[in-house]
Design a protein around this motif. Structure first.
Motif, PDB file in Angstrom:
ATOM      1  N   GLY A  72      -8.275  10.881   7.665  1.00 22.24           N
ATOM      2  CA  GLY A  72      -7.401   9.876   8.275  1.00 22.24           C
ATOM      3  C   GLY A  72      -7.423   8.545   7.550  1.00 22.24           C
ATOM      4  N   PHE A  73      -7.799   8.541   6.297  1.00 19.61           N
ATOM      5  CA  PHE A  73      -7.986   7.322   5.512  1.00 19.61           C
ATOM      6  C   PHE A  73      -6.824   6.343   5.626  1.00 19.61           C
ATOM      7  N   ALA A  74      -7.180   5.073   5.783  1.00 18.49           N
ATOM      8  CA  ALA A  74      -6.230   3.958   5.772  1.00 18.49           C
ATOM      9  C   ALA A  74      -6.978   2.735   5.254  1.00 18.49           C
ATOM     10  N   THR A  75      -6.243   1.775   4.735  1.00 17.76           N
ATOM     11  CA  THR A  75      -6.853   0.550   4.228  1.00 17.76           C
ATOM     12  C   THR A  75      -5.866  -0.600   4.338  1.00 17.76           C
ATOM     13  N   THR A  76      -6.409  -1.800   4.490  1.00 18.40           N
ATOM     14  CA  THR A  76      -5.560  -2.986   4.537  1.00 18.40           C
ATOM     15  C   THR A  76      -5.619  -3.773   3.236  1.00 18.40           C
ATOM     16  N   VAL A  77      -6.307  -3.237   2.233  1.00 20.65           N
ATOM     17  CA  VAL A  77      -6.343  -3.845   0.894  1.00 20.65           C
ATOM     18  C   VAL A  77      -5.965  -2.784  -0.123  1.00 20.65           C
ATOM     19  N   ASP A  78      -5.524  -3.216  -1.283  1.00 22.08           N
ATOM     20  CA  ASP A  78      -5.197  -2.270  -2.342  1.00 22.08           C
ATOM     21  C   ASP A  78      -6.461  -1.593  -2.856  1.00 22.08           C
ATOM     22  N   VAL A  79      -6.365  -0.307  -3.097  1.00 19.60           N
ATOM     23  CA  VAL A  79      -7.460   0.476  -3.674  1.00 19.60           C
ATOM     24  C   VAL A  79      -7.092   0.765  -5.120  1.00 19.60           C
ATOM     25  N   ASP A  80      -8.080   0.734  -6.003  1.00 17.26           N
ATOM     26  CA  ASP A  80      -7.861   1.044  -7.417  1.00 17.26           C
ATOM     27  C   ASP A  80      -7.307   2.468  -7.523  1.00 17.26           C
ATOM     28  N   GLN A  81      -6.024   2.586  -7.850  1.00 18.56           N
ATOM     29  CA  GLN A  81      -5.346   3.880  -7.910  1.00 18.56           C
ATOM     30  C   GLN A  81      -5.924   4.789  -8.991  1.00 18.56           C
ATOM     31  N   ALA A  82      -6.530   4.224 -10.014  1.00 14.05           N
ATOM     32  CA  ALA A  82      -7.167   5.044 -11.049  1.00 14.05           C
ATOM     33  C   ALA A  82      -8.419   5.724 -10.506  1.00 14.05           C
ATOM     34  N   ALA A  83      -9.038   5.121  -9.512  1.00 15.71           N
ATOM     35  CA  ALA A  83     -10.267   5.680  -8.938  1.00 15.71           C
ATOM     36  C   ALA A  83      -9.999   6.603  -7.761  1.00 15.71           C
ATOM     37  N   PHE A  84      -8.973   6.283  -6.955  1.00 16.27           N
ATOM     38  CA  PHE A  84      -8.753   7.013  -5.700  1.00 16.27           C
ATOM     39  C   PHE A  84      -7.307   6.833  -5.280  1.00 16.27           C
TER      40      PHE A  84
END
Length: 135
Positions: A72-84
C-alpha cells in the motif's frame, strides 16, 4: 587422528557449498533480499515522518530486477526513481529497485519516503546475475 585431518578439507568444501547454494539446494531467492525500514526521527514541514529504506542483497552473487511488494506504499515526498519506482502499471503495488540494474553481493540500495506510518515491503522476485559463476 590422520583420518580427521583428511576430513577437514572435505568438511570445509561442504560448508562453503551450503553457504553458496543454500541449505535447501536452491540458488539465491527472495529470502536473500533484506528490506529494512527505519524511522529517521525527522519529519517534513506538514508533519509526515521520514523513513529510510535499505534493500540489501545477501546473495553471494549480484541480483537484478529486484521487485518488492509495496504494502500500500504512498509518500508525500519525491522518491529517487532510480532507486525505487512503481512497476507494472499504476496501482499494482509492485516496485522495481535500482531501476532493475544489478545489485552486487552484500551491496544495498537506499531511498527515503515520508508518510504518517511505515509500509511493510517484502521481496517479490529477482534474477540472479551470476555471469557464469556458481551461485
Amino acid at each position: 587422528m590422520a583420518t580427521s585431518h583428511k576430513l577437514q578439507p572435505v568438511l570445509a568444501v561442504m560448508f562453503f557449498t551450503i553457504f553458496v547454494i543454500g541449505a535447501n539446494g536452491e540458488r539465491c531467492n527472495t529470502s536473500s533480499i533484506a528490506v529494512d525500514t527505519v524511522n529517521t526521527g525527522a519529519t517534513v514541514p506538514w508533519g509526515d515522518t521520514i523513513f529510510s529504506v535499505e534493500v540489501k542483497n545477501r546473495c553471494p552473487c549480484a541480483v537484478r530486477n529486484v521487485r518488492l511488494d509495496g504494502g500500500g506504499f504512498a509518500t508525500t515526498v519525491d522518491v529517487d526513481q532510480a532507486a525505487f519506482r512503481a512497476d507494472g502499471g499504476g496501482g499494482s503495488g509492485v516496485y522495481l529497485v535500482n531501476g532493475g540494474e544489478p545489485i552486487a553481493s552484500m551491496a544495498a540500495v537506499s531511498f527515503q519516503y515520508a508518510w504518517d506510518h511505515f509500509f511493510q515491503m517484502t521481496p517479490r522476485s529477482l534474477e540472479v546475475d551470476d555471469d557464469g559463476q556458481l551461485c
